[in-house]
Design a protein around this motif. Sequence first.
Motif, PDB file in Angstrom:
ATOM      1  N   ILE A 155      -4.751  -1.287   6.765  1.00  0.00           N
ATOM      2  CA  ILE A 155      -3.664  -2.210   7.105  1.00  0.00           C
ATOM      3  C   ILE A 155      -3.045  -2.786   5.841  1.00  0.00           C
ATOM      4  O   ILE A 155      -1.812  -2.891   5.731  1.00  0.00           O
ATOM      5  N   ILE A 156      -3.862  -3.155   4.864  1.00  0.00           N
ATOM      6  CA  ILE A 156      -3.340  -3.671   3.592  1.00  0.00           C
ATOM      7  C   ILE A 156      -2.412  -2.648   2.962  1.00  0.00           C
ATOM      8  O   ILE A 156      -1.312  -2.978   2.494  1.00  0.00           O
ATOM      9  N   ASN A 157      -2.835  -1.399   2.935  1.00  0.00           N
ATOM     10  CA  ASN A 157      -2.026  -0.340   2.317  1.00  0.00           C
ATOM     11  C   ASN A 157      -0.713  -0.131   3.046  1.00  0.00           C
ATOM     12  O   ASN A 157       0.297   0.245   2.437  1.00  0.00           O
ATOM     13  N   LEU A 158      -0.692  -0.365   4.353  1.00  0.00           N
ATOM     14  CA  LEU A 158       0.544  -0.237   5.118  1.00  0.00           C
ATOM     15  C   LEU A 158       1.480  -1.427   4.909  1.00  0.00           C
ATOM     16  O   LEU A 158       2.696  -1.285   4.964  1.00  0.00           O
ATOM     17  N   MET A 159       0.903  -2.605   4.659  1.00  0.00           N
ATOM     18  CA  MET A 159       1.710  -3.815   4.588  1.00  0.00           C
ATOM     19  C   MET A 159       2.197  -4.149   3.185  1.00  0.00           C
ATOM     20  O   MET A 159       3.197  -4.843   3.029  1.00  0.00           O
TER      21      MET A 159
END
Length: 231
Positions: A226-230
């Motif tokens: 999720i961090i990498n997507l956001m």
Amino acid sequence: MNKRKIILPLLIVVVAVIIGGGIIFSRKTYDVQEITSAKLDTSKKIAIRPISNSDHVYGNPNADVVMVTYSDLECPSCQKFHVTMRKILDEYAKSGTVAWVYRHFPIEKSHPKAKGAAIASECVASIAGESKFWDYIETVFAGATNSLLPENLRGIAVDMGVDASKFDSCVILQSNSEVIAQSIADGQAIFDVDSNFSTPYTIMISKNGLQTQLVGNAELSDIVAIINLMK
């Protein structure tokens, strides 16, 4: 040849395959595509109190992704999530990718020692500073449930170099801590919008305005995705 001698090994193999398959499926991990379609819900925007000097922030407040967590120091899931977040911070905080904001939400009905622990942590922060606050809550989580006893909360603080008399005075004065009361009010307001609210509850906010929520102790791999997507 005895048929039973043939069938029995075959049955053992079949059972092993079924059990093995069950284990594989129960340990399913998620790749980025699955997180995007199934888990990264950015449709819900929850208005939260802006980060201020009264907050406990680990990392750069202007990080690519800010994670605001409402937590309870007597909550077993919060304890597990804290371990997960330490791994996240070790990897992403120094680079300015992630910052973590810790807000108290002691659930006194089920966790009667949680508020006392929250007060103790606020006293450590006010007397010894932010770095000691993070060290303190990590030590309390690691030693729960014994660490939550009042004498042990005090002992942990003193062992960290916090002046005992100042700590004792602070605990009395902070019995109605405004910081904790404000965080509890925040959590109650969030519950009015999201009935899934429970500790630990985390709101992830990106610089470009994306927001998503994590309920409970999410898997490390999922949070990283999720961090990498956001970011």
